[in-house]
Write a protein that holds these residues in place. Structure first.
Motif, PDB file in Angstrom:
ATOM      1  N   SER A  29       0.861  -1.197   0.000  1.00  0.00           N
ATOM      2  CA  SER A  29       0.000   0.000   0.000  1.00  0.00           C
ATOM      3  C   SER A  29       0.885   1.232   0.000  1.00  0.00           C
ATOM      4  O   SER A  29       1.772   1.349  -0.837  1.00  0.00           O
ATOM      5  N   ASP A  30       0.723   2.120   0.991  1.00  0.00           N
ATOM      6  CA  ASP A  30       1.522   3.355   0.991  1.00  0.00           C
ATOM      7  C   ASP A  30       2.856   3.205   1.730  1.00  0.00           C
ATOM      8  O   ASP A  30       3.581   4.171   1.906  1.00  0.00           O
ATOM      9  N   GLN A  31       3.189   1.979   2.172  1.00  0.00           N
ATOM     10  CA  GLN A  31       4.399   1.765   2.973  1.00  0.00           C
ATOM     11  C   GLN A  31       5.531   1.154   2.144  1.00  0.00           C
ATOM     12  O   GLN A  31       5.312   0.165   1.445  1.00  0.00           O
ATOM     13  N   THR A  32       6.707   1.743   2.275  1.00  0.00           N
ATOM     14  CA  THR A  32       7.915   1.114   1.740  1.00  0.00           C
ATOM     15  C   THR A  32       8.555   0.336   2.879  1.00  0.00           C
ATOM     16  O   THR A  32       8.952   0.919   3.887  1.00  0.00           O
ATOM     17  N   VAL A  33       8.616  -0.992   2.715  1.00  0.00           N
ATOM     18  CA  VAL A  33       9.118  -1.855   3.789  1.00  0.00           C
ATOM     19  C   VAL A  33      10.531  -2.302   3.442  1.00  0.00           C
ATOM     20  O   VAL A  33      10.742  -3.003   2.457  1.00  0.00           O
ATOM     21  N   PRO A  34      11.524  -1.907   4.267  1.00  0.00           N
ATOM     22  CA  PRO A  34      12.921  -2.286   3.981  1.00  0.00           C
ATOM     23  C   PRO A  34      13.216  -3.681   4.544  1.00  0.00           C
ATOM     24  O   PRO A  34      12.824  -3.998   5.670  1.00  0.00           O
ATOM     25  N   GLY A  35      13.916  -4.482   3.733  1.00  0.00           N
ATOM     26  CA  GLY A  35      14.224  -5.839   4.171  1.00  0.00           C
ATOM     27  C   GLY A  35      15.620  -6.283   3.775  1.00  0.00           C
ATOM     28  O   GLY A  35      16.321  -5.590   3.030  1.00  0.00           O
ATOM     29  N   ILE A  36      16.023  -7.423   4.322  1.00  0.00           N
ATOM     30  CA  ILE A  36      17.289  -8.060   3.936  1.00  0.00           C
ATOM     31  C   ILE A  36      17.010  -9.516   3.620  1.00  0.00           C
ATOM     32  O   ILE A  36      16.268 -10.180   4.355  1.00  0.00           O
ATOM     33  N   LEU A  37      17.587  -9.988   2.534  1.00  0.00           N
ATOM     34  CA  LEU A  37      17.481 -11.396   2.159  1.00  0.00           C
ATOM     35  C   LEU A  37      18.873 -12.005   2.160  1.00  0.00           C
ATOM     36  O   LEU A  37      19.800 -11.446   1.559  1.00  0.00           O
ATOM     37  N   TRP A  38      19.019 -13.120   2.865  1.00  0.00           N
ATOM     38  CA  TRP A  38      20.288 -13.845   2.881  1.00  0.00           C
ATOM     39  C   TRP A  38      20.111 -15.172   2.132  1.00  0.00           C
ATOM     40  O   TRP A  38      19.080 -15.847   2.294  1.00  0.00           O
TER      41      TRP A  38
END
Lengths: 249, 249
Positions: free
Chosen positions: A22-31
């Motif tokens: 939606s209106d959120q940018t969700v920061p993540g990390i993938l290993w």
């Protein structure tokens, strides 16, 4: 899913990504293992309150599962945490948490009721995005989350049939029955539940109450002495053993 | 120590022996790797109420530690159990236990108060005898006992500094505080404590009370759903991991 940066160390490739929900940018990390191709078990890592996706305990655990077992692992910043708030907000949070957990039981329940729907949607979107990668694919999925990682993770896992084994801990069932009691009771997947006998945030009786509430027939509670954030290091061996038992076979 | 018979299977040699302790002949079994020489870790196995030294769970666990880790293991019949009573007494015991645990809390406490001194002396004499063998020697010593194996084992371990790691379980601290409460509080060795959430013999709150009472700073309680004798098989992996962590390194 937009990859922001990529680094490599000791056989593990780490990709910093954003997912738009939606209106959120969700920061993540993938290993993932360097050079990985094809599907593999995936571990979702939910961080604790006031922490973030790059908390060292999560990073170490992710590296261990990638290196020892060829898993993929992913962590995202929860609402109001990590890169989703600015330095002034972080300073305010550090100030609030400096003398222990700052919310009353009722305040925490209100915060959970307001936060859970977004957190569940963000984990689902992250799982969709990550499983679409050819080197992650549709393998078995586990969830790990202690403290806030449990109170937000329980409703997510209850809403997400792709997750088939979960490690929760450092949470109890009291006032927040309204926020995630029904979700806890609805669970049927294997659960490892980690608890601290002298937890200053969650009394042992409320922890035992949450463990009783889980609907799963395969569930184990591990209790060690000490405060909220003093889980003995050997329990990480137990996390690994539990995940391998349920996701690798 | 008098060896009565000797058999061998799958790399494990089993010696049936008697140890004389005052006026009591205590029958035991010693397991060791075939061809073992020199000292090694030793596991003492205390059986549960109405059972005996050759209970299949104990035998399997002994074989596992011998085969996987080169340990020695020993089990003895507790007072009033196994080969220490005749067939008529066994028939009476089966009759008493057929509808569940037959003693009131007060009767159990009286039985423990009367039985503990002899049981402690018998374990000490067995440990002396077994450690005198060149293929067992003075290696590290662990104790395992659930239910009666815990309620008799706690006073033994409290009185025996040679034991440096213990697995107890299926016991609680209520009326029997008088029998082994002080012993439990005096313990400082690493403990793994196994408990069943729906134990019909020991309520979970009394189990948590015993876990709290242990004086050890390194202690972990594992709780699984189900009744007294329904510990899930994967907990044996945990026994093994715990013993290796504390006795093999």
């Amino acid at each position: 899913m937009k990859v922001i940066s990529e680094t490599e160390a000791a056989g593990v490739i780490e990709r910093r990504f954003d997912v738009q929900v939606s209106d959120q940018t969700v920061p993540g990390i993938l290993w993932a293992p360097v050079g990985a191709t094809g599907s593999r078990p995936l571990l979702l890592l939910g961080h604790g309150g006031s922490l973030h996706k790059r908390f060292e305990g999560l990073v170490r655990f992710a590296h261990r599962m990638v290196r020892n077992h060829g898993y993929a692992a992913v962590a995202i910043d929860a609402p109001g945490h990590g890169e989703r708030i600015d330095e002034a907000q972080h300073a305010r949070m550090r100030e609030q948490f400096k003398d222990g957990f700052p919310l009353s039981a009722e305040q925490l329940t209100q915060w959970l009721l307001a936060t859970i729907p977004g957190a569940v949607a963000e984990w689902k979107a992250t799982l969709d995005a990550v499983q679409a990668l050819d080197y992650v694919g549709q393998g078995k999925v586990g969830y790990f989350g202690l403290s806030m990682g449990a109170t937000l993770g329980i409703p997510f896992v209850a809403a997400e049939p792709r997750v088939t084994a979960a490690i929760f801990g450092l949470a109890g069932l009291g006032t927040d029955e309204r926020a995630f009691g029904a979700a806890a009771r609805s669970l049927t997947l294997p659960i490892l539940f980690i608890f601290q006998l002298h937890d200053e945030v969650v009394p042992a009786e409320l922890g035992l109450g949450l463990f009783r509430a889980f609907g799963s027939s395969t569930k184990t509670m591990h209790i060690n002495p000490g405060k909220h954030i003093a889980i003995p290091p050997f329990e990480v061996d137990e996390y690994e053993l539990f995940l391998v038992r349920h996701l690798s076979r």
